[in-house]
Design a protein around this motif. Structure first.
Motif, short mmCIF file in Angstrom:
data_model
loop_
_atom_site.label_atom_id
_atom_site.label_comp_id
_atom_site.label_asym_id
_atom_site.label_seq_id
_atom_site.Cartn_x
_atom_site.Cartn_y
_atom_site.Cartn_z
N GLU A 152 51.61 -24.81 65.98
CA GLU A 152 51.93 -24.15 67.24
C GLU A 152 50.66 -23.69 67.93
O GLU A 152 49.60 -23.60 67.33
N LYS A 153 50.81 -23.41 69.22
CA LYS A 153 49.68 -22.83 69.94
C LYS A 153 49.36 -21.48 69.32
O LYS A 153 50.25 -20.80 68.80
N ASN A 154 48.11 -21.10 69.39
CA ASN A 154 47.69 -19.82 68.84
C ASN A 154 48.05 -18.72 69.83
O ASN A 154 47.42 -18.60 70.88
N ASN A 155 49.06 -17.92 69.50
CA ASN A 155 49.47 -16.85 70.41
C ASN A 155 48.96 -15.48 69.95
O ASN A 155 49.39 -14.46 70.45
N THR A 156 48.05 -15.50 68.97
CA THR A 156 47.52 -14.23 68.48
C THR A 156 46.31 -13.83 69.33
O THR A 156 45.91 -14.53 70.26
N GLU A 157 45.70 -12.74 68.96
CA GLU A 157 44.53 -12.24 69.68
C GLU A 157 43.23 -12.79 69.10
O GLU A 157 42.15 -12.50 69.59
N GLY A 192 43.88 -22.62 71.25
CA GLY A 192 43.24 -21.41 70.71
C GLY A 192 42.42 -21.65 69.45
O GLY A 192 42.39 -20.82 68.55
N ASN A 251 51.98 -30.77 68.05
CA ASN A 251 53.40 -30.45 67.83
C ASN A 251 53.98 -31.31 66.71
O ASN A 251 54.77 -30.84 65.90
N SER A 256 41.74 -19.35 66.01
CA SER A 256 42.05 -19.95 64.70
C SER A 256 40.75 -20.52 64.14
O SER A 256 40.38 -21.66 64.44
N GLU A 264 49.79 -15.27 83.81
CA GLU A 264 51.20 -15.16 83.40
C GLU A 264 51.72 -13.73 83.41
O GLU A 264 52.90 -13.49 83.66
N ASP A 265 50.82 -12.77 83.14
CA ASP A 265 51.30 -11.39 83.00
C ASP A 265 51.30 -10.62 84.33
O ASP A 265 51.51 -9.41 84.34
#
Lengths: 84, 424
Positions: free
Chosen positions: B94-99, B156, B89, B102, A20-21
């Protein structure tokens, strides 16, 4: 087949596998597939199969090992097309 | 540690409806998802009908990137991802958008066999001496845990990410395993469910065993007849169901909608001893499974007011009702309401338990007991055990308090889970 045409076909193939990036505009002739374009090694296998289909050529294991950059790919495609 | 566990999200990809609204309406109306399958006719199957989810191409595009779609030839993964992401959902997650993964969220998503069509593709290439042409996704689409791996990556998750497999018990077993893990404090949220591929290579073995009806190829809606005197075998199906199980604490902290509470359950096997075999249940084990599920859940047999059976539409349905009756010590009019969704969904094999549990839970939300189809002629031996009034032939306005759901599978394996209407 003109060089420009070949390059475009190759770019279209690579585009599908870009994360994506990374943008299609980031693809340069000296781009390294894994280091610059962040394509994972598993997908490199799929790019090789797509190249075989698009140009109706067959790449051997040695060719695959040497195909590190976009330029490498262009060179290998040229050789294979001449050998046909 | 014995924490309370609730259900906060549902998702489904079933023959009679993809997505909760369509699925719910089909169950209320008794709309069938069993259809004639031209490919089975072409291949000379005895049973040429099956239940297969109708998934449109543009729907797949909303769940898979163009890259993921390339060479994707595993229907189980498609169904499982649709149901799993929908449930996630639906739970407001939500999807895990962190680094960071979870750590307290996991995936426990089962299947019987995955990516059969992809495997067939690979077999042909390998037999032609063309292994180099397999591409990079042959492994991930055909490994059993492909589905949990796929979902784990999409969301994630950093807790346990695994796939269970116990034939037609798989989906119900997964819920109990997820319940145990959350109850013990080892996870806060687990996406659990199961999926099963479509197609002749999955269903063929059952056709060869001559256990599928052959007289309904031109009247598919009538073919699956649980609890009926004219039941003549199950109709194979495919799809996926998914549920988000969550500690009550976590759900309340998030302010999540709670569909129901999971009180507990039991998993066991009849050891293929006595009347039990690879393909037939040992009643001793079935009754013990139900009774232990009740005691593990702290529920009296008299409190169960609805049962969703395994009830596949074979000669064994009578035996199943007898086992419920004995295990609960209840008969005649005193027996709970009982239904089977296989009449309209078919038997979705490894996906059956999860799809049927989603349907079971929807009864709390809709405040109904979904109707049984195709059993206008209830089996006389079932009528001797329980009152006809316990087998709704129309969707009933009734708010269930405690529902028992069981699934049984090849290998003489059993699972029974207890769900409770949730109020604060």
């Amino acid at each position: 087949m003109q060089e420009e045409e070949k390059y475009q076909i190759l770019k279209d193939i690579i585009n599908i596998y870009l994360p994506e990036d990374v943008n299609i505009a980031d693809i340069q002739e000296d781009s390294h597939f894994m280091n610059n374009l962040n394509i994972n090694s598993a997908n490199l296998v799929d790019i090789i199969l797509d190249v075989e289909d698009a140009f109706d050529i067959r790449l051997e294991n040695d060719d695959m090992d040497q195909m590190q950059t976009v330029n490498d790919a262009m060179a290998i495609i040229d050789i294979k097309l001449k050998d046909k | 540690m014995n924490r309370r566990v609730v259900i906060t999200g549902l998702g489904v990809c079933a023959p009679n409806g993809v997505g909760l609204p369509d699925f719910t309406q089909s169950l209320i109306d008794g709309k069938s998802g069993i259809r004639h399958q031209p490919i089975l006719e072409k291949l000379g199957f005895g049973c040429q009908i099956a239940g297969e989810p109708l998934v449109k191409d543009n729907l797949i595009d909303t769940y898979f990137t163009p890259l993921e779609r390339r060479g994707l030839n595993a229907t189980g993964i498609v169904y499982g991802v649709i149901a799993g992401v929908d449930a996630w959902n639906d739970a407001g997650l939500e999807k895990n958008n962190t680094e960071e993964p979870s750590w307290d969220r996991g995936i426990l998503f089962g299947t019987g066999i995955l990516g059969v069509d992809k495997f067939r593709e690979a077999i042909h290439l390998i037999d032609e001496g063309n292994v180099r042409r397999l591409g990079s996704t042959s492994v991930i689409q055909t490994m059993a845990s492909g589905i949990s791996a796929y979902l784990g990556g999409l969301l994630g998750c950093g807790n346990q990410v695994t796939t269970n497999s116990a034939a037609c018990t798989t989906g119900t077993e997964g819920i109990i395993m997820a319940y145990d893990r959350i109850s013990q404090g080892k996870a806060e949220i687990i996406l659990t469910g199961s999926c099963s591929d479509s197609g002749p290579y999955v269903w063929g073995g059952f056709d060869a065993m001559r256990i599928l009806p052959r007289a309904y190829n031109s009247s598919p809606f009538k073919a699956s007849r649980p609890m009926s005197a004219s039941a003549s075998g199950f109709i194979p199906g495919s799809g996926a169901g998914a549920l988000v199980l969550e500690s009550l604490e976590s759900a309340q902290k998030r302010g999540a909608h709670i569909y129901a509470e999971v009180l507990g359950g039991e998993i066991n096997s009849g050891g293929q001893i006595g009347e039990g075999s690879m393909t037939a249940p040992n009643s001793m084990a079935v009754q013990r499974c139900i009774r232990n599920a009740l005691s593990n859940s702290g529920v009296e047999a008299s409190q169960v007011d609805v049962i969703n059976g395994h009830l596949t539409a074979t000669a064994k349905d009578t035996l199943e009702v007898k086992n419920w009756s004995k295990a609960l010590g209840r008969k005649g009019l005193d027996f709970p309401y009982i239904n089977s969704f296989k009449s309209s969904i078919g038997h979705c094999l490894a996906a059956a338990g999860s799809i049927e549990c989603v349907a079971t839970i929807l009864q709390f939300k809709e405040k109904v007991v979904f109707k049984n189809m195709n059993c206008e002629d209830i089996h006389p031996e079932i009528k001797e055990l329980i009152s006809e009034q316990c087998i709704p032939r129309k969707t009933l306005d009734y708010t269930p308090q405690i529902i028992a759901k069981a699934s049984f599978g090849f290998g003489d394996v059993n699972a029974c889970v207890l769900f409770k209407y949730f109020s604060d």
